[in-house]
Design an enzyme around this catalytic site. Structure first.
Site, PDB file in Angstrom:
ATOM      1  CG  ASP A 163      32.280 -15.250 -82.597  1.00 58.17           C
ATOM      2  OD1 ASP A 163      32.763 -15.605 -83.681  1.00 58.17           O
ATOM      3  OD2 ASP A 163      31.061 -15.198 -82.368  1.00 58.17           O
ATOM      4  CB  VAL A 244      25.797 -18.349 -89.943  1.00 52.67           C
ATOM      5  CG1 VAL A 244      25.529 -19.797 -90.277  1.00 52.67           C
ATOM      6  CG2 VAL A 244      24.668 -17.766 -89.105  1.00 52.67           C
ATOM      7  NE  ARG A 245      28.069 -12.797 -83.887  1.00 56.06           N
ATOM      8  CZ  ARG A 245      27.898 -13.361 -82.694  1.00 56.06           C
ATOM      9  NH1 ARG A 245      28.900 -14.025 -82.134  1.00 56.06           N
ATOM     10  NH2 ARG A 245      26.743 -13.280 -82.074  1.00 56.06           N
ATOM     11  CB  ALA A 246      32.512 -16.399 -89.685  1.00 61.46           C
TER      12      ALA A 246
END
Length: 360
Positions: A163, A244-246
């Protein structure tokens, strides 16, 4: 004794690796995207592309991270004795410092110790390397393009680490015969006369270097507007990804792609072009259908010519679709499924760029 210069296969001469070239260029435009993970079998030009990208950057620096590297070799070390006796920080740089403004390449990253993967991903995302030992600390900036590769036959990367890679690309091992033949011809020509082969692509390489440099300069001029962040939030929500990394990565990747396309703002086409590379490795359901991306085209060149094409009007034309052929109509550039090969054949007689530039 003179040291022989190592000749690298030109990035612009890569055949049939459109998506691979694109994700690497996006990470070079904005290294804070967080690195690229290339998942694919042996013989799919992963290391060749990494070396070729380094040649496009100022200094052409490529640093290999060996699997047996220690943490000190990676992040550097502090001389605690000097700090205690003289009150000074004696820092010995590691591989992260050596990779500054270049490429840090990790082959078989899935076999690297988890704590080292954590460390290099931290630095890649922040641009700062911090070292702390016994109450003594030191930090220095370092910005590099992180390229990790892995062969799925040799084990998977833990989901927590997967991820954290900004972009993810899975390469196919299905190469159609005509493309295989052309790849072999290019490689044989390079092995036979490497200097002549490199010289033949010198003009194309210079075009890529200049365009990459311009895209990096344009990056900060492109804003993350309310409309764009709203679209990104909706895309990531519909994809059902955690955290919220995406969102942050999708914004950065779309901005990098917009800069590469010479756009003034982030358009919907920029988001669609990169979202598959941002989201597919972050899907909660492993059985979910991969998210389609725009699969943008890249320049391709005729290795049979000694000089580049003079037809600059062709720079903004999309490449034809040999995979589907004329009988199948217009190709769907959004198709990105496990059954669709990533490697395909493109028209070799013209210099082609992705998309159309906005009218000035």
């Amino acid at each position: 004794m003179n040291q022989l210069k190592e000749n690298h296969f030109p990035f612009s001469a890569l055949e049939g690796q459109k998506s691979l070239q694109t994700v690497l260029l996006l990470s070079a435009i904005d290294p804070l995207i967080g690195g690229v993970l290339i998942d694919g079998p042996r013989g799919t030009a992963k290391s060749t592309a990494a070396r070729g990208l380094a040649d496009l950057l100022d200094g052409g620096r490529l640093v290999n991270l060996p699997l047996a590297a220690s943490e000190e070799q990676l992040i550097g070390s502090l001389n605690i004795e000097a700090a205690l006796q003289d009150g000074r920080v004696d820092f010995k740089p590691g591989l992260l410092a050596a990779a500054d403004q270049g490429v840090l390449y990790v082959d078989e990253v899935n076999l690297l110790a988890d704590h080292l993967v954590d460390a290099l991903l931290d630095v890649c995302a922040s641009g700062i390397n911090r070292i702390e030992r016994d109450g003594i600390s030191h930090q220095h900036p370092t910005r590099f393009v992180l390229i990790g590769t892995m062969n799925p036959e040799e084990g998977e990367l833990r989901p927590q680490l997967l991820d954290r890679f900004g972009l993810y690309l899975r390469l196919s091992n299905q190469i159609e015969p005509s493309v295989r033949q052309r790849i072999v011809h290019l490689r044989l020509a390079f092995d036979q006369e490497p200097e002549a082969f490199i010289a033949r692509f010198q003009a194309e390489q210079q075009i890529l270097r200049q365009r990459l440099k311009q895209a990096r300069k344009r990056l900060t001029d492109i804003d993350f507007t309310e409309d764009v962040t709203s679209k990104v939030a909706e895309i990531c929500y519909q994809a059902n990804v955690e955290g919220v990394r995406a969102d942050l990565t999708l914004l950065r990747a779309a901005r990098a792609y917009a800069a590469w396309q010479d756009h003034d703002d982030i358009a919907n086409e920029d988001l669609q072009a990169v979202k598959g590379w941002v989201l597919n490795h972050r899907l909660r359901d492993p059985s979910a259908v991969p998210i389609a991306d725009g699969s943008p085209t890249l320049p391709t060149f005729d290795a049979g010519r000694d000089t580049p094409s003079d037809n600059l009007a062709d720079l903004d034309q999309p490449s034809p679709s040999p995979e589907y052929g004329d009988s199948h109509g217009e190709q769907d550039w959004g198709a990105m499924t496990s059954q669709t090969p990533d490697i395909y054949m493109v028209e070799p007689t013209k210099l082609l760029w992705a998309g159309k530039r906005p009218k000035k």
